[in-house]
Design a protein around this motif. Structure first.
Motif, PDB file in Angstrom:
ATOM      1  N   SER A   4       1.029  -1.235   0.079  1.00 15.88           N
ATOM      2  CA  SER A   4      -0.021   0.149   0.065  1.00 15.88           C
ATOM      3  C   SER A   4       0.673   0.990  -0.014  1.00 15.88           C
ATOM      4  CB  SER A   4      -0.833  -0.128   1.173  1.00 15.88           C
ATOM      5  OG  SER A   4      -0.114  -0.011   2.399  1.00 15.88           O
ATOM      6  N   LYS A   7       2.187   4.099  -4.648  1.00 17.50           N
ATOM      7  CA  LYS A   7       0.979   4.791  -5.234  1.00 17.50           C
ATOM      8  C   LYS A   7       1.018   5.535  -6.643  1.00 17.50           C
ATOM      9  CE  LYS A   7       1.878   9.547  -3.129  1.00 17.50           C
ATOM     10  NZ  LYS A   7       1.347  10.352  -2.264  1.00 17.50           N
ATOM     11  N   LEU A  13       2.592   4.676 -11.619  1.00 14.69           N
ATOM     12  CA  LEU A  13       2.862   4.151 -10.206  1.00 14.69           C
ATOM     13  C   LEU A  13       4.269   4.141 -10.335  1.00 14.69           C
ATOM     14  CD1 LEU A  13       1.254   2.374  -7.838  1.00 14.69           C
ATOM     15  CD2 LEU A  13       2.521   0.376  -9.211  1.00 14.69           C
ATOM     16  N   LEU A 131      -6.308  -0.307  -8.261  1.00 12.54           N
ATOM     17  CA  LEU A 131      -6.091  -0.221  -6.891  1.00 12.54           C
ATOM     18  C   LEU A 131      -7.295  -1.567  -6.314  1.00 12.54           C
ATOM     19  CD1 LEU A 131      -5.114   3.193  -5.916  1.00 12.54           C
ATOM     20  CD2 LEU A 131      -3.755   1.303  -6.170  1.00 12.54           C
TER      21      LEU A 131
END
Length: 474
Positions: A4, A7, A13, A131
């Motif tokens: 996580s 991002k 990304l 995601l």
């Protein structure tokens, strides 16, 4: 959710290489494919393109993406090392998705994945879909020893596109240096310039990755350009960032041209009637009077692409977008040298480099001479690091209040206009600009200043940084 801490930022990304393991790259690839099936109905057993830049981790990460695509039951075209716009052009031509492994300009200990749909870059809704799909993917196996043979079609097709921009002898008599470092376009750039007739000198090639950031040049890059210009008697020095979607152009004195000025000149060369650019680009774009319409957007290529789509819907025929980093996006087909250059809605470094060199040669001008024809606007930018999103958000929110905003900026002038397109941007009396926004890639608050002189722009920037630092709570 897997990893996580990774991002999506303004362009794909990004994260540390240590976080981008084969397993993680595979998981994001599978999530991307699931999102493509759910939102864009890509066919089962269809084709996916994969390419990469020259940083040390990129071949390994590309192999992990390829293994995941095969696990998903789809076919892969391994495009190998090539510019990001070359991969995007191939994907648009074949109407298939693509994955580019690149960290662009960031250091070698970091990398990233940039995803493309069959019609161009993914949008923010796709990012959310990827995601969300991460929670449901089965981990892909580690890549085996065999990867598909590298196909050269994507690079060759892109080279053919670039060759349309200038006529074969357009740069006759021009001495052009190519700062090669670790740009994935370093050899292509030399070839294209030579085909246009330039006396080309390849310099500064590196076997290790060099993090050239076109918006935050290192002192050694600035010194390199000055020395190269003096040593070789150059008319210009050109280069790109690592994945060749952002250009670098230095004039005959070895002084680098700001990215938004590069974009402005390119749009003029291409005969744009509408320009789309983020609010961080300077106001010479409006003041020059060269374009019928200027659309301002948030920072990031997805927002520029949205703006270009709006411009086309509004009826403009020659739509050019660009960012303050100099990367140019084509929102519509344009005519150059009697040839049709198709739309390419992703950042491209080759197009602005060739456009500016071609414009200077055609008008028998220097690069600095082209700049003298533009309104005199100077910009400076800086940042306050280690500012949590909660702190920068609260600070920016406070400036949305009219009375609070007027008190805050009272020391530097009267506010004539303001907007909240991306952060808070104010225009002071006389046209001076101060703009605050939170970074999309890091915990920091960024400040931009614009004025009629470089000295004044720097004064405004330093005031903006000091004043914000005294007000931030964290």
């Amino acid at each position: 959710m897997i990893m996580s801490s990774l991002k999506f930022g303004t362009s794909g990304l990004r994260g540390l290489v240590t976080e981008l393991s084969d397993t993680v790259c595979g998981a994001y690839t599978l999530a991307f494919l699931k999102n493509m099936q759910a939102r864009h109905a890509i066919p089962d057993k269809g084709l996916i393109l994969v390419g990469h830049d020259l940083r040390s981790s990129s071949p390994r990460m590309a192999a992990a993406c390829i293994a995941a695509i095969r696990t998903f039951g789809m076919h892969v075209e391994n495009c190998g090392p090539l510019p990001t716009p070359a991969l995007a052009y191939r994907a648009l031509s074949l109407k298939v998705p693509a994955i580019m492994v690149t960290g662009s300009h960031i250091p070698d200990d970091r990398n990233g994945l940039k995803f493309y749909r069959a019609d161009g870059e993914i949008d923010k809704v796709d990012e959310a879909g990827i995601l969300s799909a991460l929670d449901d993917v089965a981990l892909a196996p580690a890549p085996g020893d065999e990867s598909p043979v590298v196909q050269q079609d994507a690079l060759q097709n892109y080279a053919e596109r670039c060759s349309l921009i200038l006529q074969p002898k357009a740069l006759d008599g021009r001495r052009i240096g190519v700062y090669q470092h670790s740009s994935v376009a370093r050899d292509l750039l030399v070839d294209i310039l030579q085909k246009a007739g330039a006396d080309t000198i390849a310099i500064g090639r590196s076997d290790v990755f060099v993090p050239v950031d076109t918006e935050a040049l290192r002192p050694e890059d600035i010194a390199f350009a000055l020395a190269a210009s003096n040593e070789h008697g150059l008319d210009a020095l050109v280069s790109t960032d690592g994945d060749a979607d952002r250009p670098l152009v230095a004039d005959e004195q070895g002084t680098f041209v700001r990215g938004d000025s590069v974009g402005l000149l390119t749009a003029h060369f291409l005969g744009a009637d509408a320009v789309v650019t983020p609010v961080t680009s300077n106001t010479a774009i409006e003041l020059c009077g060269l374009f019928k319409k200027v659309y301002r957007t948030r920072v990031g290529s997805p927002y520029v692409i949205e703006g270009m789509e709006l411009a086309v819907k509004d009826g403009y025929r020659n739509v050019v977008g660009f960012e303050a980093n100099g990367g140019v996006l084509l929102g519509s087909a344009v005519a150059v040298n009697g040839q049709r250059l198709g739309a390419l809605p992703t950042r491209d470094a080759m197009l602005p480099i060739l456009s500016i060199l071609g414009m200077a040669a055609k008008s028998s001008s220097t690069i600095s001479g082209l700049l003298k024809g533009l309104p005199s606007r100077f910009t400076s930018s800086g940042r306050i690091e280690h500012v949590p999103a909660t702190s920068s958000g609260a600070f920016l929110q406070s400036l949305l209040d009219t009375e609070r905003r007027q008190r805050y900026f009272a020391d530097v002038g009267t506010i004539e206009a303001s907007d909240a397109i991306d952060g808070v941007r104010v225009v002071l009396a006389g046209g001076e600009v101060i703009h605050y926004r939170a970074s999309g890639n890091a915990p920091e608050l960024r400040c931009y200043a614009e004025a009629a002189s470089g000295v004044r722009a720097e004064e405004l920037l330093q005031w903006g940084l000091r004043h914000a630092a005294s007000e931030l709570v964290y």
